[in-house]
Design a protein around this motif. Structure first.
Motif, short mmCIF file in Angstrom:
data_model
loop_
_atom_site.label_atom_id
_atom_site.label_comp_id
_atom_site.label_asym_id
_atom_site.label_seq_id
_atom_site.Cartn_x
_atom_site.Cartn_y
_atom_site.Cartn_z
N THR A 33 0.81 -1.22 0.00
CA THR A 33 0.00 0.00 0.00
C THR A 33 0.84 1.26 0.00
O THR A 33 0.39 2.29 -0.50
CB THR A 33 -0.91 0.06 1.24
OG1 THR A 33 -0.08 -0.01 2.41
CG2 THR A 33 -1.90 -1.08 1.26
N GLY A 34 2.02 1.21 0.58
CA GLY A 34 2.79 2.42 0.82
C GLY A 34 2.11 3.27 1.88
O GLY A 34 1.02 2.95 2.35
N ILE A 35 2.79 4.34 2.28
CA ILE A 35 2.21 5.28 3.24
C ILE A 35 1.40 6.29 2.43
O ILE A 35 1.89 6.86 1.46
CB ILE A 35 3.30 6.00 4.06
CG1 ILE A 35 4.10 5.00 4.90
CG2 ILE A 35 2.71 7.11 4.92
CD1 ILE A 35 3.36 4.38 6.05
N GLY A 36 0.20 6.53 2.85
CA GLY A 36 -0.65 7.47 2.11
C GLY A 36 -2.10 7.31 2.52
O GLY A 36 -2.40 7.14 3.68
N GLY A 37 -2.97 7.29 1.56
CA GLY A 37 -4.41 7.28 1.80
C GLY A 37 -4.91 6.20 2.74
O GLY A 37 -5.57 6.49 3.74
N ALA A 38 -4.61 4.93 2.45
CA ALA A 38 -5.16 3.83 3.23
C ALA A 38 -4.38 3.55 4.52
O ALA A 38 -4.92 2.96 5.45
CB ALA A 38 -5.20 2.57 2.40
N LEU A 39 -3.15 3.99 4.59
CA LEU A 39 -2.29 3.65 5.73
C LEU A 39 -1.38 4.83 6.05
O LEU A 39 -0.65 5.29 5.19
CB LEU A 39 -1.45 2.43 5.34
CG LEU A 39 -0.82 1.58 6.42
CD1 LEU A 39 -1.88 1.04 7.39
CD2 LEU A 39 -0.06 0.43 5.81
N SER A 40 -1.45 5.29 7.30
CA SER A 40 -0.60 6.40 7.73
C SER A 40 0.47 5.90 8.69
O SER A 40 0.39 4.77 9.19
CB SER A 40 -1.44 7.50 8.40
OG SER A 40 -1.83 7.09 9.69
N PHE A 41 1.45 6.76 8.98
CA PHE A 41 2.50 6.39 9.92
C PHE A 41 1.91 6.02 11.29
O PHE A 41 2.40 5.11 11.94
CB PHE A 41 3.50 7.53 10.09
CG PHE A 41 4.50 7.64 8.98
CD1 PHE A 41 5.51 6.72 8.83
CD2 PHE A 41 4.42 8.68 8.07
CE1 PHE A 41 6.44 6.82 7.80
CE2 PHE A 41 5.34 8.80 7.04
CZ PHE A 41 6.35 7.86 6.90
N VAL A 42 0.89 6.73 11.74
CA VAL A 42 0.34 6.46 13.07
C VAL A 42 -0.62 5.28 13.10
O VAL A 42 -1.03 4.85 14.17
CB VAL A 42 -0.29 7.72 13.71
CG1 VAL A 42 0.78 8.77 13.98
CG2 VAL A 42 -1.40 8.27 12.86
N ASP A 43 -0.96 4.71 11.93
CA ASP A 43 -1.73 3.46 11.89
C ASP A 43 -0.83 2.27 12.22
O ASP A 43 -1.31 1.22 12.63
CB ASP A 43 -2.34 3.23 10.51
CG ASP A 43 -3.48 4.19 10.20
OD1 ASP A 43 -4.14 4.66 11.14
OD2 ASP A 43 -3.70 4.47 9.00
N ILE A 44 0.47 2.44 11.99
CA ILE A 44 1.45 1.38 12.22
C ILE A 44 2.23 1.74 13.48
O ILE A 44 2.71 2.85 13.63
CB ILE A 44 2.43 1.27 11.03
CG1 ILE A 44 1.67 1.11 9.72
CG2 ILE A 44 3.40 0.11 11.25
CD1 ILE A 44 2.52 1.35 8.49
N GLU A 45 2.34 0.77 14.38
CA GLU A 45 3.05 1.00 15.64
C GLU A 45 4.11 -0.08 15.81
O GLU A 45 3.85 -1.26 15.55
CB GLU A 45 2.05 0.95 16.79
CG GLU A 45 2.59 1.34 18.12
CD GLU A 45 1.47 1.49 19.14
OE1 GLU A 45 1.47 2.50 19.84
OE2 GLU A 45 0.61 0.59 19.23
N ILE A 46 5.29 0.33 16.22
CA ILE A 46 6.39 -0.61 16.44
C ILE A 46 6.75 -0.57 17.92
O ILE A 46 7.23 0.44 18.43
CB ILE A 46 7.63 -0.24 15.60
CG1 ILE A 46 7.26 0.02 14.12
CG2 ILE A 46 8.71 -1.29 15.75
CD1 ILE A 46 6.65 -1.15 13.39
N LEU A 47 6.48 -1.66 18.61
CA LEU A 47 6.74 -1.75 20.05
C LEU A 47 7.57 -2.99 20.35
O LEU A 47 7.45 -4.00 19.66
CB LEU A 47 5.43 -1.81 20.83
CG LEU A 47 4.51 -0.60 20.71
CD1 LEU A 47 3.18 -0.88 21.37
CD2 LEU A 47 5.17 0.62 21.31
#
Length: 120
Positions: free
Chosen positions: A67-81
Motif C-alpha cells: 500500500t505504501g504510506i498514504g491514503g489507506a495507511l498512515s505512519f500512526v496506523d502502524i506502531e512498532i513496540l
C-alpha cells in the motif's frame, strides 16, 4: 507463504534535521505509546536512532503490505513496540500483526528495517 517483503533505509541526519526543524514531526510519525518511549531517552542521538528505526520499519511494512504510506495507511496506523525481550513487533491500528516479521538495524549513519508479511 509470503505475501510481501519490504525494506527501507534512512539516514540518521535526515531524521535529526526533521526533529530539529519541525516540533510536530513526532506527532506525524509516532503513536502515543511510541512517543512515551522516546521521552525516556536523554540524548538527542538516541531519540534520533529510535525515531529513525520506527520511520524505516513503518515504511518497510507499508511496502511489504503493498500500500505504501498514504491514503489507506498512515505512519500512526502502524506502531512498532518491543516485546518483553526487546524484539520489535508490528501493531496495526492497535492490534498485534501476527503475520508480520520485522528486523531493525543501526549503523553510525543509517537505520535499515526489513519486514516480511506472511499470508494469514
Amino acid at each position: 507463504m509470503i505475501k510481501g517483503i519490504g525494506v527501507d533505509i534512512i539516514e540518521l541526519k535526515r531524521i535529526e534535521h526533521a526533529i530539529e526543524k519541525n516540533k510536530r514531526f513526532y506527532d506525524r510519525i509516532l503513536t502515543e505509546r511510541e512517543k512515551e518511549m522516546v521521552k525516556q531517552f536523554t540524548t538527542l542521538h538516541r531519540k534520533v536512532e529510535y525515531t529513525a528505526g520506527r520511520f524505516a520499519a513503518k515504511e518497510a511494512y507499508a511496502k511489504a503490505n503493498g500500500t505504501g504510506i498514504g491514503g489507506a495507511l498512515s505512519f500512526v496506523d502502524i506502531e512498532i513496540l518491543p516485546d518483553e525481550n526487546g524484539k520489535p513487533e508490528v501493531y496495526l491500528k492497535g492490534k498485534k500483526c501476527k503475520t508480520a516479521f520485522l528486523s531493525i538495524s543501526h549503523s553510525t549513519q543509517f537505520v535499515v528495517a526489513q519486514v516480511v508479511i506472511e499470508e494469514s
